[in-house]
Write a protein that holds these residues in place. Structure first.
Motif, PDB file in Angstrom:
ATOM      1  N   ALA A   1      -8.204   4.355  36.956  1.00  0.00           N
ATOM      2  CA  ALA A   1      -6.949   4.775  37.162  1.00  0.00           C
ATOM      3  C   ALA A   1      -6.939   6.361  37.638  1.00  0.00           C
ATOM      4  O   ALA A   1      -6.116   6.835  38.204  1.00  0.00           O
ATOM      5  N   LEU A   2      -7.958   7.002  37.015  1.00  0.00           N
ATOM      6  CA  LEU A   2      -8.105   8.471  37.160  1.00  0.00           C
ATOM      7  C   LEU A   2      -8.684   9.038  38.527  1.00  0.00           C
ATOM      8  O   LEU A   2      -8.247   9.833  39.171  1.00  0.00           O
TER       9      LEU A   2
ATOM     10  N   PRO B   1      -8.193   7.678  41.805  1.00  0.00           N
ATOM     11  CA  PRO B   1      -7.349   8.096  43.072  1.00  0.00           C
ATOM     12  C   PRO B   1      -6.501   9.301  42.894  1.00  0.00           C
ATOM     13  O   PRO B   1      -6.518  10.126  43.896  1.00  0.00           O
ATOM     14  N   LYS B   2      -6.187   9.789  41.703  1.00  0.00           N
ATOM     15  CA  LYS B   2      -5.667  10.991  41.557  1.00  0.00           C
ATOM     16  C   LYS B   2      -6.632  12.216  41.895  1.00  0.00           C
ATOM     17  O   LYS B   2      -6.053  13.173  42.528  1.00  0.00           O
ATOM     18  N   ILE B   3      -7.672  12.106  41.368  1.00  0.00           N
ATOM     19  CA  ILE B   3      -8.634  13.065  41.536  1.00  0.00           C
ATOM     20  C   ILE B   3      -8.967  13.265  43.020  1.00  0.00           C
ATOM     21  O   ILE B   3      -9.023  14.460  43.659  1.00  0.00           O
TER      22      ILE B   3
ATOM     23  N   SER C   1      -7.325  12.073  45.505  1.00  0.00           N
ATOM     24  CA  SER C   1      -6.095  12.487  46.366  1.00  0.00           C
ATOM     25  C   SER C   1      -5.826  14.036  46.728  1.00  0.00           C
ATOM     26  O   SER C   1      -5.505  14.608  47.542  1.00  0.00           O
ATOM     27  N   VAL C   2      -6.232  14.669  45.596  1.00  0.00           N
ATOM     28  CA  VAL C   2      -6.321  16.302  45.285  1.00  0.00           C
ATOM     29  C   VAL C   2      -7.036  16.766  46.284  1.00  0.00           C
ATOM     30  O   VAL C   2      -6.839  17.845  46.994  1.00  0.00           O
TER      31      VAL C   2
ATOM     32  N   SER D   1      -1.333  11.770  50.217  1.00  0.00           N
ATOM     33  CA  SER D   1      -0.037  11.759  49.254  1.00  0.00           C
ATOM     34  C   SER D   1       0.110  10.491  49.072  1.00  0.00           C
ATOM     35  O   SER D   1       0.636  10.132  47.781  1.00  0.00           O
TER      36      SER D   1
ATOM     37  N   MET E   1      -2.060   8.302  48.160  1.00  0.00           N
ATOM     38  CA  MET E   1      -3.181   7.919  46.711  1.00  0.00           C
ATOM     39  C   MET E   1      -2.505   8.902  45.518  1.00  0.00           C
ATOM     40  O   MET E   1      -2.533   8.266  44.374  1.00  0.00           O
ATOM     41  N   PHE E   2      -1.819   9.787  45.806  1.00  0.00           N
ATOM     42  CA  PHE E   2      -1.540  10.737  44.548  1.00  0.00           C
ATOM     43  C   PHE E   2      -0.227   9.937  44.135  1.00  0.00           C
ATOM     44  O   PHE E   2       0.067  10.012  42.889  1.00  0.00           O
ATOM     45  N   LEU E   3       0.563   9.208  45.154  1.00  0.00           N
ATOM     46  CA  LEU E   3       1.794   8.958  44.265  1.00  0.00           C
ATOM     47  C   LEU E   3       1.580   7.281  43.953  1.00  0.00           C
ATOM     48  O   LEU E   3       2.395   6.652  43.416  1.00  0.00           O
ATOM     49  N   GLY E   4       0.365   7.011  44.111  1.00  0.00           N
ATOM     50  CA  GLY E   4       0.048   5.557  43.674  1.00  0.00           C
ATOM     51  C   GLY E   4       0.492   4.448  44.824  1.00  0.00           C
ATOM     52  O   GLY E   4       0.729   3.131  44.136  1.00  0.00           O
TER      53      GLY E   4
END
Length: 267
Positions: free
Chosen positions: A110-111, A113-115, A117-118, A262, A264-267
């Motif tokens: 879960a971590l 995509p956030k990393i 995406s930034v 965007s 990816m960050f928003l899920g």
């Protein structure tokens, strides 16, 4: 089960058409599109949710080997590949691609995509800013190129992409002409994907919970569907690169990265 597998295959044929066009036009293997699509499609085809992310990453990398390879072949014919650049980064991207597949077993899914995406959003902003600033930088030395290639390889393998989203802005930052950056990224992406795919296959061998028609974590029905059409459409994207001006390509690529980052960050 057969009906759901055939449905997945048909959907991947459509997916592959868009992936091939993007691969030829932007020098990416299409993983930024393939991975999210497979994460949605695989459960619909009856694949165990616990296996979905690894299968999506591995299958994406396997498709990139062929898609980026076909794209690179077209770019080589058009004279868009700088082999000296690819050679200088190759040791790093190979080791990084393998390393990323190993790290994928350790980092919380879960971590990731956030990393990533930034990173994608920062690269998009950098490319937009670079349009207003004209600089001429020499590519770094061999050691720095290997290290850069390694970082690109690790992140790319973790995200199931060929690295074009990282390699193209990286080369553009050092003043490499955009068509050459895209063409070289296609060849580099095929190398990254091959090493990453190898790691995921090795990690999945012997796992009895994997669906039939799998080689390690690579799911063959999805792979065959994607590459059947993507390898045909790369030529059109590559041909379009030679007709569009550099500024248009930079704008298109930056907007593409902003959109994907965007999402990816928003899920």
């Amino acid at each position: 089960m057969l009906e759901s597998t055939l449905w997945l295959f048909a959907m991947c044929l459509v997916l592959g058409s868009g992936v091939g066009l993007l691969a030829g036009l932007l020098g990416i293997g299409g993983g930024l599109v393939v991975v999210p699509a497979l994460v949605w499609l695989l459960p619909e085809a009856g694949i165990d949710g616990r296996l979905v992310m690894h299968i999506a990453l591995a299958t994406s990398l396997a498709s990139i080997v062929l898609t980026s390879g076909a794209s690179a072949r077209n770019h080589i014919k058009l004279g868009n590949v700088d082999f000296s650049i690819v050679k200088s980064m190759a040791p790093g991207v190979v080791l990084g691609g393998l390393g990323g597949s190993v790290i994928a077993e350790l980092v919380p899914t879960a971590l990731l995509p956030k990393i990533f995406s930034v990173i994608v959003l920062l690269l998009a902003v950098q490319m937009l800013v670079s349009m207003r600033i004209t600089r001429h930088r020499a590519l770094p030395g061999s050691v720095a190129c290997v290290c850069s290639g390694g970082m690109i390889g690790v992140v790319s393998s973790l995200a199931g992409i060929g690295g074009g989203s990282l390699t193209v802005p990286y080369l553009s930052w050092y003043g490499v002409e955009m068509r050459c950056a895209i063409g070289s990224a296609s060849l580099s992406g095929a190398i990254i994907a091959l090493s990453g795919m190898t790691g995921f296959i090795a990690a999945g061998v012997g796992d009895e919970t994997l669906p039939a028609m799998s080689i390690g974590y690579v799911y063959l029905p999805a792979l065959i569907g994607i590459v059947s059409t993507s390898m045909l459409t790369t030529r059109y994207g590559a041909a379009l690169v030679s007709r569009l001006p550099t500024m248009t390509l930079k704008k298109f690529f930056a907007v593409f990265l902003l959109f994907i980052g965007s999402k990816m960050f928003l899920g």
